[in-house]
Design a protein around this motif. Structure first.
Motif, PDB file in Angstrom:
ATOM      1  N   GLU A   1       0.877  -1.080  -0.028  1.00  0.00           N
ATOM      2  CA  GLU A   1      -0.092   0.090  -0.006  1.00  0.00           C
ATOM      3  C   GLU A   1       0.803   1.201  -0.129  1.00  0.00           C
ATOM      4  O   GLU A   1       0.537   2.214   0.436  1.00  0.00           O
TER       5      GLU A   1
ATOM      6  N   THR B   1      -8.981  -4.524   8.848  1.00  0.00           N
ATOM      7  CA  THR B   1      -9.856  -5.254   9.479  1.00  0.00           C
ATOM      8  C   THR B   1      -9.790  -5.601  10.772  1.00  0.00           C
ATOM      9  O   THR B   1     -10.614  -6.546  11.237  1.00  0.00           O
TER      10      THR B   1
ATOM     11  N   ALA C   1      -9.807  -3.220   4.582  1.00  0.00           N
ATOM     12  CA  ALA C   1     -11.012  -2.657   4.599  1.00  0.00           C
ATOM     13  C   ALA C   1     -11.285  -1.576   3.681  1.00  0.00           C
ATOM     14  O   ALA C   1     -12.203  -1.513   2.890  1.00  0.00           O
ATOM     15  N   GLU C   2     -10.500  -0.484   4.081  1.00  0.00           N
ATOM     16  CA  GLU C   2     -10.761   0.818   3.160  1.00  0.00           C
ATOM     17  C   GLU C   2      -9.212   1.364   2.944  1.00  0.00           C
ATOM     18  O   GLU C   2      -8.545   1.347   3.629  1.00  0.00           O
ATOM     19  N   ARG C   3      -9.170   1.927   1.692  1.00  0.00           N
ATOM     20  CA  ARG C   3      -8.149   2.940   1.517  1.00  0.00           C
ATOM     21  C   ARG C   3      -8.706   4.437   1.633  1.00  0.00           C
ATOM     22  O   ARG C   3      -9.597   4.553   0.985  1.00  0.00           O
ATOM     23  N   LYS C   4      -8.075   5.025   2.106  1.00  0.00           N
ATOM     24  CA  LYS C   4      -8.415   6.507   2.510  1.00  0.00           C
ATOM     25  C   LYS C   4      -7.455   7.633   1.818  1.00  0.00           C
ATOM     26  O   LYS C   4      -6.129   7.645   2.099  1.00  0.00           O
TER      27      LYS C   4
ATOM     28  N   ASP D   1     -11.420  10.981   2.194  1.00  0.00           N
ATOM     29  CA  ASP D   1     -12.226  10.551   1.113  1.00  0.00           C
ATOM     30  C   ASP D   1     -11.905   9.000   1.207  1.00  0.00           C
ATOM     31  O   ASP D   1     -10.886   8.584   1.000  1.00  0.00           O
ATOM     32  N   VAL D   2     -13.059   8.105   1.174  1.00  0.00           N
ATOM     33  CA  VAL D   2     -12.852   6.628   0.962  1.00  0.00           C
ATOM     34  C   VAL D   2     -12.852   6.323  -0.652  1.00  0.00           C
ATOM     35  O   VAL D   2     -13.304   6.632  -1.469  1.00  0.00           O
TER      36      VAL D   2
ATOM     37  N   TYR E   1     -11.359   3.135  -1.722  1.00  0.00           N
ATOM     38  CA  TYR E   1     -11.492   1.768  -1.869  1.00  0.00           C
ATOM     39  C   TYR E   1     -12.340   1.094  -0.736  1.00  0.00           C
ATOM     40  O   TYR E   1     -11.764   1.633   0.290  1.00  0.00           O
ATOM     41  N   THR E   2     -13.331   0.381  -1.126  1.00  0.00           N
ATOM     42  CA  THR E   2     -13.810  -0.349   0.097  1.00  0.00           C
ATOM     43  C   THR E   2     -13.897  -2.007  -0.368  1.00  0.00           C
ATOM     44  O   THR E   2     -14.192  -2.140  -1.179  1.00  0.00           O
ATOM     45  N   HIS E   3     -13.579  -2.806   0.608  1.00  0.00           N
ATOM     46  CA  HIS E   3     -13.511  -4.280   0.102  1.00  0.00           C
ATOM     47  C   HIS E   3     -14.985  -4.561   0.014  1.00  0.00           C
ATOM     48  O   HIS E   3     -15.763  -4.326   1.011  1.00  0.00           O
ATOM     49  N   GLU E   4     -15.140  -5.390  -0.968  1.00  0.00           N
ATOM     50  CA  GLU E   4     -16.326  -6.053  -1.036  1.00  0.00           C
ATOM     51  C   GLU E   4     -16.113  -7.670  -0.637  1.00  0.00           C
ATOM     52  O   GLU E   4     -15.359  -8.258  -1.428  1.00  0.00           O
TER      53      GLU E   4
END
Lengths: 469, 484
Positions: B105, B138, B361-364, B369-370, B372-375
């Motif tokens: 990351e 997470t 879980a997320e990249r900010k 601002d988010v 990316y969010t993991h699905e």
């Protein structure tokens, strides 16, 4: 002396002296340098540098003295040469002072030599000596043709200067220094001027023989065998310098200077062809045998190669420094050209220009050098005597070649040589010698542009009108 | 003489022109290439010129940036509890690059990622200082702490997952290291780094992801799943066809059970409860190597797993009959990472659905601002829902009245399996203690965990999954449940 000066009776158009133009340009040159100095301080510490006053006064004093000397002793001199040299010298001081502030260089110096000595104060001292020499040239040398008398003494002096470094230990892979009482001198810088004097004097005498006595072969005028002698001697000399002092730069400068002056003296293109052929043969020949030269060629061909990087990453660092500058540069004091480490403020000072002033600054600096050369060539064109023409073109040609060889080497255009950028780089010999060079050019240009005196009254009339006390 | 003079003037002009062309070439044409070269230290100076973004657990950063002295790299990474979080974050060192999340990351953390282009351009106009983005993980701080403290001085690893989403809740490995000790580029950093490399306990090895162990008896869960899925047995309480003693096929070796336990024709439930080698060895042989490999692969064996940090591939080997029978009880060439065994428990707990394990879980963006969010994503379905529930019953029996009673939690249904894997020549070395388990509440299973303890100071007989590993698993599960 002026009686000897003007062999022509054609009165020149009364040229304006242009001294006030020079003064205005001097103000400009000094102002730019002082602002640059302030810029470095503001960029690095956020405050005006404490040495600002001293530096400003020093520069104004040097520039003022130089200008006044020109005004007094060479009133018709070219008005651009002095301001251009002052601007380069002033900018050079700023760049050197800026690199003095580099923590990285300070740390390197401390770990290598145990202590760090700033270079800028010394450079200011050298500049003062240089300007003093400049003034002395203008004061003592009322006419450049006096130098013609010293043709053969110059030859001996030049030979001595060129050979001397052989007997001193080499530094950093090249023997171009002599050390006397703790002072390191690069005699090559002075030899450049003295050789030009010798060549000018010698060629002025021999040029007819060299030009006319020749055979035509395949469209070229081939010189007679015995006239080849001098060029062969000079060629051999420069090869010897290359081999024994492992100094590519001086060797190239020396030979190029001779070819240029020979060509101008004889107007024979064949000399250029000969010169180029001989230097090509010499360069290839020596490069095959000399590991030092080979190394430089390898570094030039593949600056990022493993072999090169293992030996020295200087060229690679310089190239990356230029690349990092981009179009507008990082701004003074904000680049990392000090990564070059060794000789960052000397041979490699141009990388700092490239990184911090960008492509724009590089073009400006190169054009300033170009202008100096152009004014020198113009002086040669304007000079009324062959010796003056030859000397002026020799000095400006040498200057041009030196700029090309150093800047080309640092930018990876040609293999790197051990010479310094005139005026910009830290180094006493270079600054002092180049101020002398500018002094001679100014003297020649003054003679060239000076209006011819009114024809001397007849000696008879003089005799009768003299009133003896 | 003026004609040659003019030519020389042109020659000098050409020299200057060549220099002008060259400087344009260097500073305009090649500028980008020279600027981004690996050799160019400016790249790294720039990289460390501003504070690096943080890795966030439960809303709090576990990392920070500290200003360095006497270096041209202005900021270096620092960790709040380095040894505990190193297996999650990896390291980021000025001198020794980075690993794991810090490396993967890096673009977001430094703010150089293309996804942040708009952000960067905007701050160029607003004049804001460049910043890095944050990575929201997470992980569950309480679970991670329970895992790390539970392992204590012992050598081992813990991996915990949320079975319903695949979210990684804990990822501990001991002995660990403090990445803060070599985050800079000074001599002290180099010394710390070299000491870690020389350490024969390999503290920098992430045992939860990058070490494969023989899974031992915990693998019997997979073998049981294979038996159910392939219809070899359907009734978990019905008798199996299991002789005692059981001789391995084609060779004269007789497979032993631990102790004198009634494994002859024992039901699947009983066999798992008592951990009968004979029953599961025979099942593996009955099914054959290919079917066992297929079922193991559905649980995630035989390929690398990206969380996005890479986990080594666990191996269910292609092998001959006796070796395959041994592999069916987690021995022979069978190797698994702790993460893999947590996935096994998670798939069973999640009614047969194996979710892709992940830890980001997320990249900010720097402005929070988010971007990316993991699905959550189903990886495979190693068990049908029905069979999964049967297997759950079996595993719950293990904890209620079998080898795993130490993992019992009041008021919560816990299913698990112990393991004691032998290794070394003639099993001469201390065995590995394993425990895999899951907890289940009314809203499904919130946590599945795998624990392995390498060698401990306890003697060979004491090393059993139930004794050493189960309490750690229990602590991790409790930490997760208490927070819900």
């Amino acid at each position: 002396m002026s009686v000897v000066t003007n062999t022509t009776t054609i009165g020149a158009i009364d040229a304006p002296s242009r001294r006030n133009t020079e003064l205005a340009l001097m103000v400009f040159a000094i102002a730019i340098s002082v602002f640059a100095y302030a810029n470095v301080g503001l960029a690095m510490d956020g405050t005006l540098p404490s040495g600002m006053l001293g530096y400003g006064f020093g520069l104004i004093l040097l520039g003022g003295v130089a200008h006044l000397v020109v005004r007094k002793f060479a009133p018709y001199a070219d008005p651009l040469l002095l301001p251009l040299a002052t601007l380069l010298n002033g900018l050079g001081l700023v760049l050197i002072w800026r690199l003095d502030q580099s923590e990285r260089l300070i740390a390197t110096a401390k770990s290598l030599y145990g202590a760090f000595t700033p270079s800028a104060p010394r450079q200011l001292l050298y500049s003062a000596v240089g300007v003093a020499l400049f003034a002395a040239v203008l004061f003592l040398l009322k006419d450049h043709r006096i130098l013609q008398r010293y043709t053969y003494i110059s030859m001996v002096a030049a030979l001595v200067l060129l050979i001397l470094p052989m007997f001193f230990p080499g530094k950093f892979g090249a023997k171009i220094w002599i050390t006397i009482a703790g002072f390191s001198i690069q005699p090559g810088e002075f030899a450049k001027i003295i050789i030009a004097i010798f060549f000018a004097g010698y060629l002025m005498v021999k040029r007819d023989a060299l030009a006319l006595a020749s055979r035509r072969f395949m469209g070229l005028y081939l010189p007679r065998g015995r006239d080849l002698g001098p060029i062969l001697v000079i060629w051999a000399m420069s090869i010897l310098i290359l081999v024994f002092e492992t100094d590519l730069g001086t060797s190239l400068l020396f030979f190029g200077l001779f070819v240029i002056m020979l060509y101008v003296a004889t107007e024979r293109t064949s000399w250029i062809v000969f010169g180029l052929l001989m230097s090509a043969v010499g360069a290839v020949g020596v490069a095959t045998f000399e590991p030092h030269v080979q190394q430089r060629v390898d570094a030039w061909l593949d600056p990022f190669g493993e072999k090169t990087m293992a030996h020295s990453d200087q060229i690679a660092q310089a190239l990356m420094s230029f690349g990092s500058g981009g179009t507008l540069g990082t701004g003074l004091g904000q680049g990392h050209s000090d990564l070059i480490g060794f000789a960052a403020n000397a041979d490699f000072i141009l990388s700092t220009v490239g990184e911090e002033l960008g492509l724009a600054g590089m073009m400006a600096v190169l054009l300033i050098y170009g202008l100096i050369v152009e004014r020198g060539v113009r002086t040669a064109l304007a000079a009324r005597d062959p010796f003056g023409k030859l000397l002026a073109i020799g000095l400006s040609g040498a200057f041009a070649i030196q700029v090309f060889v150093v800047a080309g080497g640092v930018m990876g255009l040609i293999p790197l040589t051990g010479m310094t950028m005139p005026f910009l780089a830290a180094g006493g010999s270079s600054v002092i010698a180049n101020w002398a060079l500018i002094g001679i050019l100014i003297r020649i240009s003054d003679t060239a542009r000076r209006p011819a005196p009114a024809p001397a009254p007849s000696s008879d009339a003089e005799m009768t009108q003299v009133v003896r006390p | 003489m003026n004609k040659p003079l003019r030519r020389i003037a042109i020659f000098c002009g050409v020299l200057i022109l060549a220099l002008l062309v060259r400087t344009n070439y260097l500073q305009y044409v090649r500028a980008d290439e020279l600027n981004t070269r690996d050799e160019n230290r400016r790249v790294r100076i720039e990289r460390y010129a501003h504070e690096r973004g943080n890795i966030i657990v439960d809303g709090n950063p576990v990392t920070t940036s500290v200003e360095t002295k006497g270096s041209d790299f202005k900021y270096k990474r620092s960790w709040k509890n380095g040894p505990m979080w190193a297996p999650v974050t990896g390291y980021s060192s000025q001198a020794f690059d980075a690993s794991q999340l810090e490396k993967l990351e890096d673009g977001i953390l430094t703010g150089n990622d293309d996804q942040l282009f708009f952000n960067r351009t905007l701050s160029m106009f607003t004049g804001e200082k460049k910043q890095g983005g944050n990575i929201v993980t997470t992980l569950d701080a309480a679970a991670q702490k329970a895992a790390f403290q539970g392992l204590g001085d012992k050598k081992g690893a813990v991996a915990a997952l949320d079975p319903q989403t695949g979210a990684i809740l804990a990822l501990a490995s001991t002995p660990s290291y403090d990445p803060s000790t070599f985050a800079g580029n000074s001599d002290a950093d180099t010394k710390a780094w070299n000491n870690l490399l020389k350490d024969k306990d390999k503290p920098m090895l992430n045992r939860a992801l990058r070490e494969t162990y023989p899974p031992g008896s915990t693998f019997k869960v997979v073998t049981a799943a294979a038996a159910l899925e392939n219809g070899l047995y359907t009734d978990i309480d019905g008798k199996t066809d299991s002789p005692l003693p059981y001789k391995l096929p084609q060779v004269s070796t007789v497979l032993q059970n631990e102790g004198n336990i009634p494994c002859e024709n024992a039901s699947l439930r009983e066999a798992l409860r008592m951990s009968c080698n004979t029953v599961f060895g025979k099942i593996s042989d009955d099914l054959g190597n290919q079917k066992m490999m297929d079922e193991a692969a559905k649980f995630g064996f035989n390929k690398e797993i990206f969380t996005p940090v890479r986990a080594d591939a666990s191996v269910y080997p292609k092998d001959n009959r006796p070796q395959n029978a041994m592999a069916g009880i987690g021995q022979a060439s069978n190797r698994a990472t702790p993460l893999q065994m947590a996935m096994v428990a998670a798939a069973v707990a999640n009614d047969g659905k194996l979710m892709q394990p992940y830890m980001v879980a997320e990249r900010k963006a720097p402005n929070l601002d988010v971007i990316y969010t993991h699905e959550k994503e189903e990886l495979s379905r190693p068990l049908s829902g029905e069979n999964a529930q049967k297997l759950q019953q079996m595993m719950e029996t293990v904890v209620k009245s079998g080898t795993g009673t130490r993992a019992l939690i009041d008021g919560v249904t816990v299913g698990g399996k112990t393991g004691t894997a032998q290794h070394g020549l003639n099993n001469s070395e201390k065995p590995y203690a394993w425990f895999i388990s899951y907890a289940k509440t009314s809203s499904g299973s919130p946590v599945a965990v795998a624990v392995v303890v390498e060698d401990s100071s306890a003697n060979r007989d004491d090393v059993s999954g139930g004794g050493l590993a189960a309490p750690i698993a229990k602590a991790v599960m409790e930490a997760v449940i208490n927070k819900r």
